[in-house]
Motif scaffolding. Structure first.
Motif, PDB file in Angstrom:
ATOM      1  N   MET A 281      59.750 -44.159 -65.681  1.00 51.89           N
ATOM      2  CA  MET A 281      58.979 -45.125 -64.929  1.00 51.89           C
ATOM      3  C   MET A 281      59.681 -45.512 -63.624  1.00 51.89           C
ATOM      4  O   MET A 281      59.103 -45.617 -62.579  1.00 51.89           O
ATOM      5  CB  MET A 281      58.870 -46.387 -65.776  1.00 51.89           C
ATOM      6  N   LYS A 282      60.993 -45.739 -63.760  1.00 49.01           N
ATOM      7  CA  LYS A 282      61.732 -46.271 -62.624  1.00 49.01           C
ATOM      8  C   LYS A 282      61.760 -45.287 -61.465  1.00 49.01           C
ATOM      9  O   LYS A 282      61.826 -45.686 -60.322  1.00 49.01           O
ATOM     10  CB  LYS A 282      63.167 -46.554 -63.062  1.00 49.01           C
ATOM     11  N   ASP A 283      61.749 -44.012 -61.841  1.00 46.84           N
ATOM     12  CA  ASP A 283      61.939 -43.012 -60.799  1.00 46.84           C
ATOM     13  C   ASP A 283      60.653 -42.642 -60.086  1.00 46.84           C
ATOM     14  O   ASP A 283      60.647 -41.789 -59.236  1.00 46.84           O
ATOM     15  CB  ASP A 283      62.539 -41.729 -61.411  1.00 46.84           C
ATOM     16  N   THR A 284      59.585 -43.294 -60.483  1.00 49.97           N
ATOM     17  CA  THR A 284      58.294 -42.852 -59.970  1.00 49.97           C
ATOM     18  C   THR A 284      58.219 -42.788 -58.434  1.00 49.97           C
ATOM     19  O   THR A 284      57.694 -41.827 -57.897  1.00 49.97           O
ATOM     20  CB  THR A 284      57.165 -43.719 -60.506  1.00 49.97           C
ATOM     21  N   PRO A 285      58.722 -43.818 -57.717  1.00 50.90           N
ATOM     22  CA  PRO A 285      58.723 -43.616 -56.254  1.00 50.90           C
ATOM     23  C   PRO A 285      59.670 -42.467 -55.963  1.00 50.90           C
ATOM     24  O   PRO A 285      60.891 -42.617 -56.049  1.00 50.90           O
ATOM     25  CB  PRO A 285      59.250 -44.937 -55.695  1.00 50.90           C
TER      26      PRO A 285
ATOM     27  N   ARG B 288      52.582 -33.151 -47.788  1.00 48.20           N
ATOM     28  CA  ARG B 288      53.006 -34.410 -48.384  1.00 48.20           C
ATOM     29  C   ARG B 288      51.818 -35.123 -48.993  1.00 48.20           C
ATOM     30  O   ARG B 288      50.654 -34.871 -48.638  1.00 48.20           O
ATOM     31  CB  ARG B 288      53.723 -35.289 -47.391  1.00 48.20           C
ATOM     32  N   ALA B 289      52.181 -36.040 -49.921  1.00 42.57           N
ATOM     33  CA  ALA B 289      51.140 -36.785 -50.620  1.00 42.57           C
ATOM     34  C   ALA B 289      50.499 -37.756 -49.655  1.00 42.57           C
ATOM     35  O   ALA B 289      51.149 -38.260 -48.736  1.00 42.57           O
ATOM     36  CB  ALA B 289      51.739 -37.542 -51.797  1.00 42.57           C
ATOM     37  N   ARG B 290      49.256 -38.024 -49.884  1.00 41.14           N
ATOM     38  CA  ARG B 290      48.579 -38.995 -49.023  1.00 41.14           C
ATOM     39  C   ARG B 290      49.154 -40.377 -49.267  1.00 41.14           C
ATOM     40  O   ARG B 290      49.562 -40.735 -50.362  1.00 41.14           O
ATOM     41  CB  ARG B 290      47.080 -39.004 -49.363  1.00 41.14           C
ATOM     42  N   ARG B 291      49.197 -41.155 -48.183  1.00 40.76           N
ATOM     43  CA  ARG B 291      49.781 -42.489 -48.244  1.00 40.76           C
ATOM     44  C   ARG B 291      49.093 -43.369 -49.309  1.00 40.76           C
ATOM     45  O   ARG B 291      49.737 -44.095 -50.073  1.00 40.76           O
ATOM     46  CB  ARG B 291      49.624 -43.127 -46.877  1.00 40.76           C
ATOM     47  N   THR B 292      47.761 -43.283 -49.434  1.00 38.05           N
ATOM     48  CA  THR B 292      47.041 -44.116 -50.407  1.00 38.05           C
ATOM     49  C   THR B 292      47.426 -43.732 -51.828  1.00 38.05           C
ATOM     50  O   THR B 292      47.549 -44.589 -52.698  1.00 38.05           O
ATOM     51  CB  THR B 292      45.526 -43.943 -50.228  1.00 38.05           C
ATOM     52  N   VAL B 293      47.637 -42.421 -52.025  1.00 42.20           N
ATOM     53  CA  VAL B 293      48.020 -41.975 -53.363  1.00 42.20           C
ATOM     54  C   VAL B 293      49.368 -42.583 -53.739  1.00 42.20           C
ATOM     55  O   VAL B 293      49.552 -43.119 -54.842  1.00 42.20           O
ATOM     56  CB  VAL B 293      48.080 -40.438 -53.411  1.00 42.20           C
ATOM     57  N   LEU B 294      50.304 -42.493 -52.768  1.00 42.52           N
ATOM     58  CA  LEU B 294      51.633 -43.043 -53.031  1.00 42.52           C
ATOM     59  C   LEU B 294      51.554 -44.540 -53.284  1.00 42.52           C
ATOM     60  O   LEU B 294      52.204 -45.073 -54.182  1.00 42.52           O
ATOM     61  CB  LEU B 294      52.548 -42.769 -51.834  1.00 42.52           C
ATOM     62  N   LEU B 295      50.718 -45.197 -52.491  1.00 46.80           N
ATOM     63  CA  LEU B 295      50.584 -46.650 -52.632  1.00 46.80           C
ATOM     64  C   LEU B 295      50.029 -46.989 -54.011  1.00 46.80           C
ATOM     65  O   LEU B 295      50.561 -47.847 -54.731  1.00 46.80           O
ATOM     66  CB  LEU B 295      49.666 -47.161 -51.525  1.00 46.80           C
ATOM     67  N   ALA B 296      48.961 -46.273 -54.395  1.00 49.47           N
ATOM     68  CA  ALA B 296      48.352 -46.526 -55.702  1.00 49.47           C
ATOM     69  C   ALA B 296      49.371 -46.286 -56.803  1.00 49.47           C
ATOM     70  O   ALA B 296      49.478 -47.061 -57.764  1.00 49.47           O
ATOM     71  CB  ALA B 296      47.140 -45.622 -55.898  1.00 49.47           C
ATOM     72  N   ASP B 297      50.156 -45.227 -56.610  1.00 52.31           N
ATOM     73  CA  ASP B 297      51.156 -44.890 -57.610  1.00 52.31           C
ATOM     74  C   ASP B 297      52.171 -46.016 -57.733  1.00 52.31           C
ATOM     75  O   ASP B 297      52.516 -46.445 -58.837  1.00 52.31           O
ATOM     76  CB  ASP B 297      51.857 -43.598 -57.180  1.00 52.31           C
TER      77      ASP B 297
ATOM     78  N   ALA C 164      50.591 -49.123 -59.320  1.00 52.79           N
ATOM     79  CA  ALA C 164      50.418 -48.945 -60.771  1.00 52.79           C
ATOM     80  C   ALA C 164      51.759 -49.107 -61.470  1.00 52.79           C
ATOM     81  O   ALA C 164      51.860 -49.767 -62.517  1.00 52.79           O
ATOM     82  CB  ALA C 164      49.832 -47.568 -61.046  1.00 52.79           C
ATOM     83  N   ASP C 165      52.792 -48.520 -60.855  1.00 49.80           N
ATOM     84  CA  ASP C 165      54.125 -48.614 -61.451  1.00 49.80           C
ATOM     85  C   ASP C 165      54.550 -50.066 -61.592  1.00 49.80           C
ATOM     86  O   ASP C 165      54.974 -50.510 -62.662  1.00 49.80           O
ATOM     87  CB  ASP C 165      55.099 -47.839 -60.561  1.00 49.80           C
ATOM     88  N   ARG C 166      54.389 -50.830 -60.531  1.00 49.69           N
ATOM     89  CA  ARG C 166      54.813 -52.234 -60.565  1.00 49.69           C
ATOM     90  C   ARG C 166      53.999 -53.027 -61.588  1.00 49.69           C
ATOM     91  O   ARG C 166      54.549 -53.782 -62.388  1.00 49.69           O
ATOM     92  CB  ARG C 166      54.658 -52.884 -59.182  1.00 49.69           C
ATOM     93  N   VAL C 167      52.674 -52.825 -61.553  1.00 52.21           N
ATOM     94  CA  VAL C 167      51.812 -53.601 -62.448  1.00 52.21           C
ATOM     95  C   VAL C 167      52.168 -53.318 -63.909  1.00 52.21           C
ATOM     96  O   VAL C 167      52.314 -54.222 -64.728  1.00 52.21           O
ATOM     97  CB  VAL C 167      50.328 -53.283 -62.177  1.00 52.21           C
ATOM     98  N   ILE C 168      52.377 -52.032 -64.200  1.00 53.09           N
ATOM     99  CA  ILE C 168      52.683 -51.680 -65.593  1.00 53.09           C
ATOM    100  C   ILE C 168      54.029 -52.250 -65.982  1.00 53.09           C
ATOM    101  O   ILE C 168      54.196 -52.823 -67.079  1.00 53.09           O
ATOM    102  CB  ILE C 168      52.649 -50.147 -65.756  1.00 53.09           C
TER     103      ILE C 168
END
Lengths: 888, 273
Positions: free
Chosen positions: A1-5, A35-44, A47-51
């Motif tokens: 989880m922690k490494d997700t970013p 590279r991944a789209r900025r919105t995808v990274l943001l959503a990711d 989600a990581d923080r919320v979870i």
């Protein structure tokens, strides 16, 4: 989880930076940008923080509940804390003190001297409010006695007369406008008008406390020549029609009981007093009387000699009072130094010059050799500081008492828990002390010295009666024949003592869980094996959701169905219900063997729905047969009345032992047969000999059944001859709301969860193992029994444990169907009281922050711990199972 | 059991030139058809499996060779919507006859599966399982069986010191030989092998092939394999199946060197498959 970013995120160049800038030299090949789209990274990232936050919150919430439960229960185990110490000297020395009293709010106190001087003073400051003199007449006071609440006093005189006095604190609540003007402040928010004390209380109100003492005219109760040496006093009845009982010992050791009944004429206000004097049997020898005590009901009189001998009169029959017992409460040469009842006058506290401090109960037992079958029994001792205890003041609220020992140390203890509530070294000499009084709310203690010095300590003990020992160990409560685990949180009288042992409740939870598991586990696991191994997949798709729907049945519904429908039915048909435990399995097995007799082509054609219907039919037939045979069975086994048999009134032990031994014997016979008679079973080979083989197996089974019955009967008679009897242990008195009913209802509640998890575990067994087993020529049943079940064993075990966790925590069924009797008894026909039920039933009645309230929280904590341990074990086993399953 | 459907009128165009064993055929498959629901998986399969010989079933994936093998001991019985036509006879008795005892049938046909599937028990318990379910409890008989079966499966020397250890601790090849030992422990007549080497490395495969060679003559072996070299190495007769039909059934050497069917030739020479 922690490494997700991902690292890529942090190295991501700003969006507006030209990609080529990173590439370096002009000749360099343009690097490919992916590279991944900025919105995808943001959503990711979101989600990581919320979870993460959600998960942490869940853990915090669970921990918070745990911490809350612990903080709610911790005060139960705390001992006292001193909140104030006051010392002052009354203006007039107390001299020979007759009495000392303190009001409920610790505002007013009074001291009465033998010469009639009455000083009323402010308890916290010691400031004298009124000082008067009661006219006690010319004869000197030779004895005094008072009721435990110190509102009614009796003084005995040298001329053989007695004067009663009434001492009362009166409390009124005033609003600010009713408050008199010109009050003198006393400190601590109190003020006085010179007579009453006014204290500010919450809600912008004032409390006015006044003291009043009234002395009645002398009553002659004995010979005018004989001084009264000692007295005991109890009063009952209302003010206008009071009955007072007085026990006196005069200078010649003559013991008398005096009853005075006063009646006030409501019309004229005239008061008539009749005196009834009963001479009690003489004491066996002249004594040096130390004290006389009368129980609150005036049915027992104790006369104590200084040497430690106690003479007990039984006054139950006033026409024929008897000197029932002469007991010694002190070892030889020790002298009595304190002697009094605790609240309720059922526990007698004695202290001796040898430093002993002990509590005695008056018990009635068959083996006592006294006239009335009762005896004083030492119930517990206290560790005193080595020096003798001299003063003794019982509490008005509970079994606490205060003492002063030889070094002038003032201690407050609880008589049942033996908890030391307070310990104050006064530093004053013992000889100077004249009186000791414990505040009515057990939050202060006051002692008076002969020279007028007063020590007044205030302290705070929230729960004097609870210790670890009273909650979890055997406690000998007064009135009980022996120490035991008792739960009785309330009673009809004021002087009762709450008995808060959690052991019967923990036992009750486990008993309910045990019997419901006994019922649920075989059915749930066999059901799971049936659906996972034998049933067509489509039928399984119907059965499993249906079973899961069973779990959604509210347990309160199950509870009231169990209590209002099932319990009476089981009670009426108890013999048939017992017979069903034998009859149903027998019927099913017989049906299975008869099925074997069918020609194979018929069996193959009927193996779907018709077979299922036949199984149901055989169950129904068996149910009908057991019901029809019930009375006959009851007649044969239990002399026609099962409940009379249970009580031990009729019949022998063997029939029930036979029933108990049946399953064990069936197991033993089948093991024996497998061990030694395996050759009897022919190797199944071809098709044509199916019928003879089936007949042979049926015959063999019948033989085995007969052998089982014979073996069980023989063993039962042998055991019965050796004196074994299930009555009194596993079975006993029948009550309608009993554990059998709880077992049915709660079993019904936990079957779905055990079934579902066990079925999943069985299904998780890889198909190739089943194929291997079937390929070896094993039957479906052999495959299930020898391959599938052992492989899924830990999953099935964890299913059972989770079911058990549910059963332990289950509330509504046990509340409604268990009878709620907190007893330690394995008897399946008796009730029980579970932890969860107790919390549900008693929490609404418990005073917030009271002892019961906190003990119920402790019960919750214990319940939490129990289910936590059970579920953790289940989870650990399941993890192991999962690891093993990956190897397959 | 569904009623026997009408067999398609086309005569099977199978080419036959099988080797005949000394004791004749043990299994006769006659115009065997099989449907999974509406989809027909086997078409008019007819072969005689010779007693004591090794018969290989080869063919491209999905051609029905495993289905045919599993039909021999009725392991397909549990599959939904299964319908059959024609007959399979073991020693002259139709194994799909309504009076047949499936359990008894399977006891006569040991089976080895694609993936080694030992039970999560000890090595000895794995081997004795088939005779234990027969009710044998005599410890001496059980011990003898363990030794005999493990020796026959060429595993005895490797595991004789750890018979009580879990079978899951063995290597893949050892596990597969253990499964063979288990399959022959109950002394079956026929040994069915469903791609027994597909999950093994070449060394383990070679050992299994040697073992099959040793078992030749003692058991009738039917082996499904997608490995043509293997079929060529171990079998006496080979049946080539394609799209549910048996295209050619004959002596292995002939099938691989001079196939008489065009399709067989294409397949064995690697032109498709």
């Amino acid at each position: 989880m922690k490494d997700t970013p991902s690292p890529a995120t942090s190295q991501l160049p700003p969006a507006d930076a030209p990609p080529a800038a990173a590439a370096g030299g002009p000749a360099a090949r343009r690097p490919r940008e992916k590279r991944a789209r900025r919105t995808v990274l943001l959503a990711d990232r979101i989600a990581d923080r919320v979870i993460t936050v959600g998960g942490i919150l869940v853990i915090v919430a669970v921990l918070g509940i745990l911490v809350f439960l612990v903080t709610e229960t911790l005060p139960l185990f705390r001992s006292g804390q001193m909140t104030g110490e006051r010392r002052y000297t009354l203006p007039e020395p107390a001299g020979q003190t007759l009495g000392l009293g303190l009001d409920e709010y610790k505002t007013l106190a009074y001291a009465l001297s033998a010469d009639g001087r009455l000083q009323v003073f402010h308890a916290r400051s010691g400031r004298l409010l009124t000082s008067g003199r009661l006219d006690l007449g010319s004869a000197p006071v030779t004895a005094q006695a008072h009721t435990i609440d110190r509102t009614q006093w009796a003084f005995g005189f040298a001329d053989g007369t007695v004067r009663f006095a009434d001492a009362r604190f009166e409390t009124t609540i005033l609003s600010p406008q009713d408050l008199p003007t010109g009050l003198t402040p006393l400190g601590d928010g109190d003020a006085t008008d010179g007579h009453a004390v006014f204290s500010a209380i919450p809600g912008d109100q004032y409390r006015q406390v006044t003291f009043r003492m009234e002395l009645e005219a002398p009553v002659a109760v004995g010979d005018a020549q004989r001084a009264i040496a000692a007295m005991a006093y109890t009063a009952s009845g209302q003010a206008e029609r009071s009955v007072r009982t007085l026990a006196t010992v005069d200078g010649d050791d003559r013991v008398a009981l005096i009853q005075t009944a006063s009646r006030t004429n409501l019309m004229t206000g005239e008061r008539r007093t009749t005196v009834n004097r009963i001479q009690l049997p003489p004491l066996p020898a002249p004594i040096e009387v130390f004290g006389v005590r009368l129980t609150a009901k005036a049915d027992t009189l104790l006369v104590a000699d200084r040497s430690g001998a106690v003479f007990r009169y039984n006054l139950t029959d006033l026409q024929h009072p008897v000197l029932a017992e002469s007991a010694r409460v002190m070892p030889p040469r020790a002298r009595l130094t304190a002697f009094d009842f605790l609240l309720g006058s059922r526990s007698l506290l004695v202290a001796g010059s040898n430093g002993a401090l002990a509590l005695y109960f008056l018990l009635e037992r068959n083996d006592f050799r006294t006239v009335d079958g009762q005896s004083l029994v030492q119930a517990r001792t206290f560790t005193a500081g080595g020096t003798a205890v001299h003063f003794f003041a019982p509490s008005l609220r509970d079994k606490s008492f205060a003492t002063i020992d030889g070094t002038g140390r003032l201690e407050v203890r609880h008589g049942t828990s033996r908890k030391q509530l307070a310990d104050f070294p006064t530093g004053l000499p013992l000889e100077g002390f004249r009186e000791l009084v414990l505040a009515p709310r057990v939050d202060g203690v006051m002692a008076l010295q002969a020279d007028g010095r007063v020590v007044f300590y205030e302290f705070d003990v929230p729960h004097p009666e609870t210790t670890f020992a009273t909650l979890f160990q055997k406690v000998w409560y007064e009135g009980y024949a022996e120490p035991g685990y008792t739960w009785q949180s309330s009673a009809a009288t004021d002087d009762y003592e709450a008995k808060l042992s959690l052991v019967p409740l923990i036992f009750g939870s486990f008993k309910a869980a045990f019997y419901s598991m006994l019922f649920a586990v075989p059915i749930a696991i066999l059901g799971a094996v049936y659906t996972s191994e034998f049933v067509h997949r489509r039928l399984r798709g119907v059965i499993k959701p249906t079973m899961e729907m069973m779990a959604s049945l509210p347990s309160v519904v199950l509870g009231f169905v169990a209590a209002l429908v099932l319990a009476p039915v089981v009670e009426t048909w108890i013999a048939a219900v017992l017979l069903a435990f034998v009859g149903l399995p027998l019927a099913l097995m017989l049906g299975a063997y008869l099925w074997q007799l069918l020609p194979l082509h018929l069996a193959n054609r009927l193996k779907g729905i018709p077979k299922f219907a036949l199984m149901l039919l055989s169950v129904l037939l068996a149910a009908w047969a057991t019901r029809a045979l019930g009375p006959f069975f009851e007649e044969l086994f239990f002399h026609g009345d099962f409940r009379a048999w249970l009580n031990g009134d009729v019949g022998g032990a063997a029939p029930f032992l036979f029933l108990l031994l049946l399953p064990l014997c069936a197991l033993a016979v089948s093991i024996l047969q497998q061990r030694f008679l395996a050759g009897l079973r022919q190797r199944p080979a071809g098709g044509l000999e199916a019928l003879p083989r089936a007949l042979g197996e049926l015959g063999l089974w019948l033989l085995r059944a007969a052998l089982t019955f014979l073996l069980a009967a023989g063993l039962a008679h042998l055991l019965a001859a050796l004196g074994a009897d299930a009555r009194g242990g596993l079975v006993g008195t029948y009550v309608q709301r009993n554990t059998l009913v709880v077992g049915f209802a709660m079993g019904f509640a936990v079957i779905p969860i055990i079934y579902t998890i066990a079925e999943d575990a069985l299904n998780a067994v890889p198909e190739h193992l089943r194929a291997a087993s079937l390929g070896c020529g094993a039957t479906l049943w052999q495959t299930a029994l020898y391959v599938v079940l052992p492989t899924a064993a830990s999953g099935v075990f964890s299913a059972v444990m989770i079911g058990m966790g549910r059963a332990v925590g289950e509330t509504m069924i046990v509340v409604m169907a268990a009878g709620n009797t907190p007893i330690l008894d394995w008897n399946i026909f008796n009730g029980l009281r579970a932890l969860s039920a107790t919390i549900a039933v008693e929490l609404p009645e418990a005073v917030k922050d009271g002892t019961l309230y906190r003990v119920l929280f402790l019960a919750g904590l214990v319940l939490f711990a129990m289910t936590f341990v059970i579920n953790t074990v289940a989870e650990i086993v399941r993890q192991r199972f999962r690891r093993r399953a990956t190897q397959l | 059991m569904p009623d026997t459907p009408q067999v398609s009128p086309d005569p099977p165009d199978t080419v036959y030139h099988p080797m005949t064993g000394a004791e004749g055929s043990i299994i006769e498959i006659e115009r065997f058809n099989l449907w999974y629901g509406d989809k027909q998986a086997l078409f008019d399969n007819s072969i005689d499996i010779q007693m004591g010989l090794v018969t290989a079933l080869i063919g491209p994936s999905g051609c029905g060779k495993s289905t045919l093998l599993r039909s021999l001991n009725r392991m397909n019985d549990l599959i939904d919507g299964l319908r059959l036509g024609g007959a399979i006879r073991l020693d002259g008795a139709d194994i799909y006859h309504r009076d047949i005892d499936v359990i008894g049938l399977r006891k006569r046909m040991g089976m080895v599966f694609q993936k080694p599937n030992p039970f999560p028990m000890s090595i000895a318990d794995n081997v004795t399982y088939p005779i234990k379910v027969d009710g044998v409890r005599d410890r001496r008989v059980l011990q003898e069986t363990v030794e005999r079966a493990l020796k026959a499966a060429a595993l005895w020397e490797e595991v004789k010191d750890r018979l009580r250890d879990s079978a899951l601790g063995l290597s893949g090849g050892q596990q597969q030989r253990l499964c063979i030992a288990r399959a022959i422990a109950a002394d079956p007549d026929v040994l069915l092998m469903d791609e027994p080497c597909s999950a093994l490395d070449p060394l383990a495969t070679a050992k299994i092939e040697d073992l099959i060679d040793e078992l030749r003559g003692r058991y009738t072996i039917v082996i499904v394999t997608h490995n043509m070299q293997q079929a060529a190495r171990v079998s006496d007769n080979t049946a080539f199946m394609y799209l549910g039909r048996i295209v050619e059934y004959g002596k292995t050497k002939t099938v691989f060197t001079t196939p008489r069917s065009r399709r067989t030739e294409d397949y064995v020479t690697g032109r498709f498959g």
